[in-house]
Every structure is written in C-alpha cells, then in structure tokens.
Design a protein around this motif. Sequence first.
Motif, PDB file in Angstrom:
ATOM      1  N   LYS A   1       0.905  -1.220  -0.163  1.00 27.27           N
ATOM      2  CA  LYS A   1      -0.036  -0.091   0.004  1.00 27.27           C
ATOM      3  C   LYS A   1       1.005   1.144   0.041  1.00 27.27           C
ATOM      4  CE  LYS A   1      -3.728  -2.209   2.442  1.00 27.27           C
ATOM      5  NZ  LYS A   1      -4.699  -2.006   3.586  1.00 27.27           N
ATOM      6  N   SER A   2       0.648   2.270  -0.905  1.00 28.52           N
ATOM      7  CA  SER A   2       1.441   3.367  -1.086  1.00 28.52           C
ATOM      8  C   SER A   2       1.013   4.331  -0.025  1.00 28.52           C
ATOM      9  CB  SER A   2       1.059   4.258  -2.397  1.00 28.52           C
ATOM     10  OG  SER A   2      -0.201   4.266  -2.586  1.00 28.52           O
ATOM     11  N   LYS A   3       1.860   4.935   0.841  1.00 30.28           N
ATOM     12  CA  LYS A   3       1.685   5.865   1.828  1.00 30.28           C
ATOM     13  C   LYS A   3       1.122   7.356   1.183  1.00 30.28           C
ATOM     14  CE  LYS A   3       4.874   4.024   5.189  1.00 30.28           C
ATOM     15  NZ  LYS A   3       6.242   4.260   5.984  1.00 30.28           N
ATOM     16  N   LYS A   4      -0.009   7.560   1.674  1.00 33.65           N
ATOM     17  CA  LYS A   4      -0.230   8.806   1.024  1.00 33.65           C
ATOM     18  C   LYS A   4       0.212   9.943   1.667  1.00 33.65           C
ATOM     19  CE  LYS A   4      -4.794  11.105  -0.449  1.00 33.65           C
ATOM     20  NZ  LYS A   4      -6.191  11.074  -0.258  1.00 33.65           N
ATOM     21  N   ARG A   5       0.677  11.047   0.963  1.00 30.69           N
ATOM     22  CA  ARG A   5       1.500  12.438   1.794  1.00 30.69           C
ATOM     23  C   ARG A   5       0.204  13.069   2.139  1.00 30.69           C
ATOM     24  NH1 ARG A   5       5.772  14.265  -2.810  1.00 30.69           N
ATOM     25  NH2 ARG A   5       7.238  12.421  -2.745  1.00 30.69           N
TER      26      ARG A   5
ATOM     27  N   ALA B   1      -2.129  16.062   2.829  1.00 28.98           N
ATOM     28  CA  ALA B   1      -2.698  17.035   2.040  1.00 28.98           C
ATOM     29  C   ALA B   1      -1.925  18.347   2.355  1.00 28.98           C
ATOM     30  CB  ALA B   1      -4.228  17.351   2.442  1.00 28.98           C
ATOM     31  N   TRP B   2      -1.781  19.045   3.607  1.00 31.21           N
ATOM     32  CA  TRP B   2      -0.911  19.893   3.916  1.00 31.21           C
ATOM     33  C   TRP B   2       0.420  19.980   3.416  1.00 31.21           C
ATOM     34  CZ3 TRP B   2       3.595  20.049   6.578  1.00 31.21           C
ATOM     35  CH2 TRP B   2       3.877  18.783   7.286  1.00 31.21           C
ATOM     36  N   LEU B   3       0.936  19.018   3.323  1.00 31.28           N
ATOM     37  CA  LEU B   3       2.636  18.787   2.777  1.00 31.28           C
ATOM     38  C   LEU B   3       2.302  18.805   1.455  1.00 31.28           C
ATOM     39  CD1 LEU B   3       5.325  18.511   3.010  1.00 31.28           C
ATOM     40  CD2 LEU B   3       4.903  15.737   3.017  1.00 31.28           C
ATOM     41  N   VAL B   4       1.536  18.424   0.613  1.00 30.05           N
ATOM     42  CA  VAL B   4       1.225  18.436  -0.940  1.00 30.05           C
ATOM     43  C   VAL B   4       1.037  20.018  -1.172  1.00 30.05           C
ATOM     44  CG1 VAL B   4      -0.131  17.664  -3.006  1.00 30.05           C
ATOM     45  CG2 VAL B   4       0.596  16.287  -1.005  1.00 30.05           C
ATOM     46  N   GLY B   5       0.004  20.450  -0.393  1.00 33.42           N
ATOM     47  CA  GLY B   5      -0.368  21.859  -0.558  1.00 33.42           C
ATOM     48  C   GLY B   5       0.695  22.677  -0.384  1.00 33.42           C
ATOM     49  N   GLY B   6       1.711  22.445   0.601  1.00 31.69           N
ATOM     50  CA  GLY B   6       2.837  23.408   1.032  1.00 31.69           C
ATOM     51  C   GLY B   6       3.677  23.283  -0.260  1.00 31.69           C
TER      52      GLY B   6
END
Length: 232
Positions: A19-23, A25-30
């Motif tokens: 299972k891939s670890k989902k980043r 949302a705040w990190l992706v947005g940042g």
Amino acid sequence: MGMSGYGGGSGYAAGQPPKSKKRPAWLVGGLTVLSFVALLYVIEIWDNITGHRLDDNGIRPLESDGLWGIVFAPMLHSNWDHLIANTVPALVLGFLMTLAGLSRFIYATAIVWILGGLGTWLIGNIGAHCPYVGVRCETNHIGASGLIFGWLAFLIVFGFFTRKVWEIVVGVIVLFVYGGVLLGVLPGTPGVSWQGHLCGAVAGVVAAYLLSKPERAARERRKTPANPYLTS
C-alpha cells in the motif's frame, strides 16, 4: 542491505502490492505553493539576466497583443523588491488556499488568474495619466499581487458560502491579519496596479461562490422536506 518480500520480511501478503503511503494534504499543498513561488524567483533571475525584457509581456489594457499578458503577468515582477514584497503573502495565502482542497486551489487560481487578468485588461488604463497634463498613458501591469488579492478575497468569503466553521475561522483570521491590504484596491499610489488588485479580489469572490456550489446545494437539499407521496 535490502530484503525481498519472502520469508516474512514484508508487511503484506504474497502476491499483493504494498500500500502506497499517501502524503498529507497540507504537505502536498505546501510543496505546491513553495514550488510556484520558487518558479517566480527563477523567472526573475532570468529577467535580470536578459535586461528585464520579460517585463514587456505584461497586461497592456485594450491592446490585442496585450491579452497575452493575462497568461504571463502574474509571473513577472519589475524588480527584486517587488517580488520580495509578494513572497510572504503568496506563501501564506497560497498555503491556506490549499487547505480547502488542492483541486479547489487549482480551479480558484485559474479563475482568479484569467478573470482577474481579463478585468485588468479591460479597465487597466482608468486613471492612468502621464506627467504631461491631459495626456493619457498606456500601462503595463505585471506582478502576482492580483493573484494574491484573489486568494485573499477567496479566503475571506469562502467560509460564509460553505457555512463550515473552520473555513469561517480561517476567513476571519485572514481578514484580521491582511484586511488592511484590501485598501490596495483603491487608486492613489503611483505605480501600483490598483486595477489589478481590484479585479483580482472580485475574481476571488466569484471563484469562492462558484466553488462552494456543492456545499450550497447540500444546504438547500437539507432545507427542502422530503415528499412523502410517491407517484407512478
């Protein structure tokens, strides 16, 4: 040394992909906003190397070739001071925008970018005069501040459209911290595109209204009582 998935060395069953670890949302947005601001600095470095020739590609109101400036203007700055002044607001407001969802951030940014730019193209020469009495100057609007004003307006009003508490709180905080900046939509400071600020802010409100449609529709459905009578 790495280990294969045999002999209990893995945390998943044989034949099943990990299972891939989902980043977060705040990190992706940042990272998204940080990358955009970094791009602005790369563009300004190149602009300085080429003698600021890129700055000629801003929004020139009511000129057909000035329409291309709608695409390029938010990425261009007149000098380092101009870019530095926009950096912190772009980072803070851009990051807060992503908290409403990355897709909404992208759509809102596109709306502000295009609609705000088009508005600037239409009214950008209003109030622009040369030092010579009675002579009107043609203007060239550049800078990310129109986009920033759009983000600011979006954040302030979005919560009141969605009626979500945390989004209202964010809007109130943003208004408290950056509300004074909204005075930039008024004419008065030479060399500052109040037209771009105004059009960006209006586009931000439009984007907030359009992108809050799911929440507004759900609220209307809750208000409408179910019909107990069924017909065939």
